[in-house]
Write an enzyme that holds these catalytic residues in place. Structure first.
Site, mmCIF file in Angstrom:
data_model
loop_
_atom_site.group_PDB
_atom_site.id
_atom_site.type_symbol
_atom_site.label_atom_id
_atom_site.label_comp_id
_atom_site.label_asym_id
_atom_site.label_seq_id
_atom_site.Cartn_x
_atom_site.Cartn_y
_atom_site.Cartn_z
ATOM 1 N N MET A 1 21.592 48.898 78.162
ATOM 2 C CA MET A 1 22.636 48.011 78.312
ATOM 3 C C MET A 1 23.843 48.571 78.759
ATOM 4 O O MET A 1 25.076 48.277 78.596
ATOM 5 C CB MET A 1 23.086 47.772 76.742
ATOM 6 C CG MET A 1 22.211 47.129 75.938
ATOM 7 S SD MET A 1 22.625 46.229 74.449
ATOM 8 C CE MET A 1 23.285 47.489 73.452
ATOM 9 N N GLY B 1 20.084 60.252 78.313
ATOM 10 C CA GLY B 1 19.112 59.691 77.713
ATOM 11 C C GLY B 1 18.328 58.649 78.445
ATOM 12 O O GLY B 1 17.169 58.568 78.392
ATOM 13 N N HIS B 2 19.260 57.837 79.088
ATOM 14 C CA HIS B 2 18.664 56.833 79.746
ATOM 15 C C HIS B 2 17.925 57.462 81.217
ATOM 16 O O HIS B 2 17.003 56.949 81.561
ATOM 17 C CB HIS B 2 19.933 55.695 80.503
ATOM 18 C CG HIS B 2 20.420 55.017 79.336
ATOM 19 N ND1 HIS B 2 21.909 55.373 78.977
ATOM 20 C CD2 HIS B 2 20.101 54.015 78.586
ATOM 21 C CE1 HIS B 2 22.418 54.576 77.926
ATOM 22 N NE2 HIS B 2 21.130 53.604 77.606
ATOM 23 N N GLN C 1 22.030 40.276 70.533
ATOM 24 C CA GLN C 1 21.700 41.208 69.362
ATOM 25 C C GLN C 1 22.782 41.855 68.812
ATOM 26 O O GLN C 1 22.651 42.724 68.229
ATOM 27 C CB GLN C 1 20.596 42.160 70.174
ATOM 28 C CG GLN C 1 21.552 43.053 71.303
ATOM 29 C CD GLN C 1 20.285 43.811 71.884
ATOM 30 O OE1 GLN C 1 19.604 43.308 72.767
ATOM 31 N NE2 GLN C 1 20.514 45.249 71.836
HETATM 32 P P1 AMP Z 1 20.667 51.099 75.255
HETATM 33 O O1 AMP Z 1 21.342 51.228 76.505
HETATM 34 O O2 AMP Z 1 21.471 51.778 74.046
HETATM 35 O O3 AMP Z 1 20.232 49.648 74.731
HETATM 36 O O4 AMP Z 1 19.259 51.904 75.309
HETATM 37 C C1 AMP Z 1 18.365 51.671 76.294
HETATM 38 C C2 AMP Z 1 17.193 52.586 76.030
HETATM 39 O O5 AMP Z 1 17.795 53.754 76.019
HETATM 40 C C3 AMP Z 1 16.579 52.327 74.718
HETATM 41 O O6 AMP Z 1 15.180 52.412 74.899
HETATM 42 C C4 AMP Z 1 16.886 53.437 73.887
HETATM 43 O O7 AMP Z 1 16.121 53.710 72.735
HETATM 44 C C5 AMP Z 1 17.186 54.533 74.920
HETATM 45 N N1 AMP Z 1 18.088 55.514 74.678
HETATM 46 C C6 AMP Z 1 19.263 55.372 74.166
HETATM 47 N N2 AMP Z 1 19.700 56.583 73.813
HETATM 48 C C7 AMP Z 1 18.764 57.562 74.166
HETATM 49 C C8 AMP Z 1 18.788 59.001 73.912
HETATM 50 N N3 AMP Z 1 19.694 59.602 73.321
HETATM 51 N N4 AMP Z 1 17.678 59.824 74.249
HETATM 52 C C9 AMP Z 1 16.667 58.899 74.596
HETATM 53 N N5 AMP Z 1 16.620 57.426 74.871
HETATM 54 C C10 AMP Z 1 17.766 56.862 74.472
#
Ligand code: AMP
Length: 287
Positions: free
Chosen positions: A27, A33-34, A58
Site C-alpha cells: 500500500m 520491511g517492503h 479493506q
Molecule cells: P502494506 O504496505 O502494509 O500493505 O504491506 C505490504 C507487504 O509488506 C505485506 O505483505 C506486509 O506483510 C509486508 N510488511 C509490512 N511491514 C513489514 C515488516 N516490518 N517486515 C516484513 N514485511 C512487512
C-alpha cells in the site's frame, strides 16, 4: 525501472517481461520491511513487479484510508534500490472500473477470528484486491510479510484455491528498538512509540517463556501480559495464541504438546495514539 498506472500500460510492460514474474503487493509508504520483500522477489524472479495501491475496500472507515501516508516519488526510489523492475500504481477506477462488479471472493475460514473479527470486511477487501492484482499481473510467485501473519495465511489459502501463484513468507523487519516496521508508525508520537514497544517486548517475553520450558499457552500468555502491563497502558485488542497453520485458538490450560502440531502463532493487536498496530511471532512445538 518503469512506473505504470493503467491496465493497458501494465499489460504492455508485461508482454515483454522476463518470467518468472514476482509480485510484491503493497500500500506504499515503503520502508525496509517492503525492501526485504522486494529483495527476496528479486533473487527469485526475472521481473519484479511492486504494486502500490491503498485499497479502500479493506478499510472500515473513510478516515483511516484518507490518513494513510502516500509518497510515490519516495516509494519509487526505495523500490528501485531494492530491485524492482516495474511499479504498478493504479487509481481506484483502474482496480474497480466503474460499472463493473468486483469479484466476490470469500476470504475463507482463516479470516474469521483476530483481525477478521476486529475489522469486519477487512479480509474480504484484501482477498478481492489480491485476486484482482493476481489476475492483472499474472505473477508466478508473490511475497508477503510475516508481520501480517493472518493476512499471509489467508492469502496462502486463497492462492492454493486458485492454483497459484506460489506465496513466499518474509520475516518481519524491525527497527533497532524492536518495533516492527509499519507505514503507520509515522503517526505515533514519541511517547506513543515508547508505549508501543511493549508489543515486541511481550512477544520476546513469550518466546523466552517458551524457551525456558513453558508447557501451556497460559504460561506463555502470562509472560507476555506481564510485559504489556509494565509500561504506560496501551489499548490491547487481543493477545492470541493459536495453532499456526489453522489459527485455531489454544486453551490456556491445554498442554502445548497435545494441542498443537508443529508451530504456535502468537499475535498481538493494540491501538496506540489512535494507530492500530499488529505484530506476531511463531514458536516451534515439539510433539
Ligand atoms: P502494506 O504496505 O502494509 O500493505 O504491506 C505490504 C507487504 O509488506 C505485506 O505483505 C506486509 O506483510 C509486508 N510488511 C509490512 N511491514 C513489514 C515488516 N516490518 N517486515 C516484513 N514485511 C512487512
Amino acid at each position: 525501472m518503469q512506473i505504470v498506472r493503467t491496465r493497458e500500460e501494465l499489460a504492455a510492460a508485461l508482454r515483454v517481461a522476463e518470467r518468472p514474474i514476482g509480485l510484491v503487493p503493497t500500500m506504499g509508504a515503503l520502508h525496509s520491511g517492503h525492501a526485504a520483500l522486494i529483495a527476496a522477489a528479486r533473487a527469485a524472479s526475472g521481473t519484479v513487479v511492486v504494486s502500490i495501491y491503498v485499497n479502500p475496500r479493506q478499510f472500515a472507515s473513510g478516515t483511516d484510508v484518507a490518513a494513510y501516508p502516500r509518497d510515490l516519488d519516495a516509494d519509487a526510489a526505495l523500490a528501485r534500490t531494492a530491485g524492482a523492475d516495474l511499479i504498478f500504481a493504479p487509481d481506484d477506477a483502474t482496480i474497480y472500473p466503474p460499472g463493473e462488479t468486483p469479484p466476490a471472493i470469500d476470504p475463507g475460514p482463516l479470516a474469521v477470528r483476530l483481525e477478521g473479527a476486529a475489522r469486519p470486511g477487512h479480509f474480504a477487501g484484501v482477498a478481492t484486491v489480491v485476486t484482482i492484482l493476481f489476475d492483472l499481473v499474472t505473477p508466478d510467485a508473490a511475497w508477503f510479510g510475516e508481520k501480517d501473519a493472518q493476512q499471509l495465511r489467508v492469502v496462502e489459502a486463497l492462492a492454493q484455491r486458485r492454483g497459484g501463484p506460489a506465496i513466499h513468507r518474509v520475516p518481519t523487519v524491525r527497527d533497532a528498538d524492536g518495533l516492527a516496521l509499519s507505514s503507520r508508525n509515522v503517526r505515533l508520537t514519541p511517547s506513543g512509540r515508547a508505549t508501543a514497544l511493549a508489543i515486541p517486548r511481550a512477544l520476546q517475553a513469550a518466546t523466552s517463556a517458551h524457551a525456558s520450558g513453558a508447557t501451556t499457552a497460559g504460561e506463555i500468555r502470562a509472560a507476555a501480559l506481564a510485559e504489556l502491563r509494565k509500561g504506560p497502558a496501551l489499548n490491547l485488542d487481543y493477545l492470541d495464541i493459536a495453532e499456526s497453520a489453522t489459527l485455531a485458538p489454544i486453551a490456556d490450560e491445554q498442554p502445548l504438546a497435545t494441542a498443537v502440531s508443529g508451530e504456535l502463532l502468537i499475535t498481538i493487536a493494540a491501538v496506540v495514539d489512535g494507530v492500530r498496530l499488529i505484530d506476531a511471532c511463531t514458536l516451534p512445538v515439539a510433539n
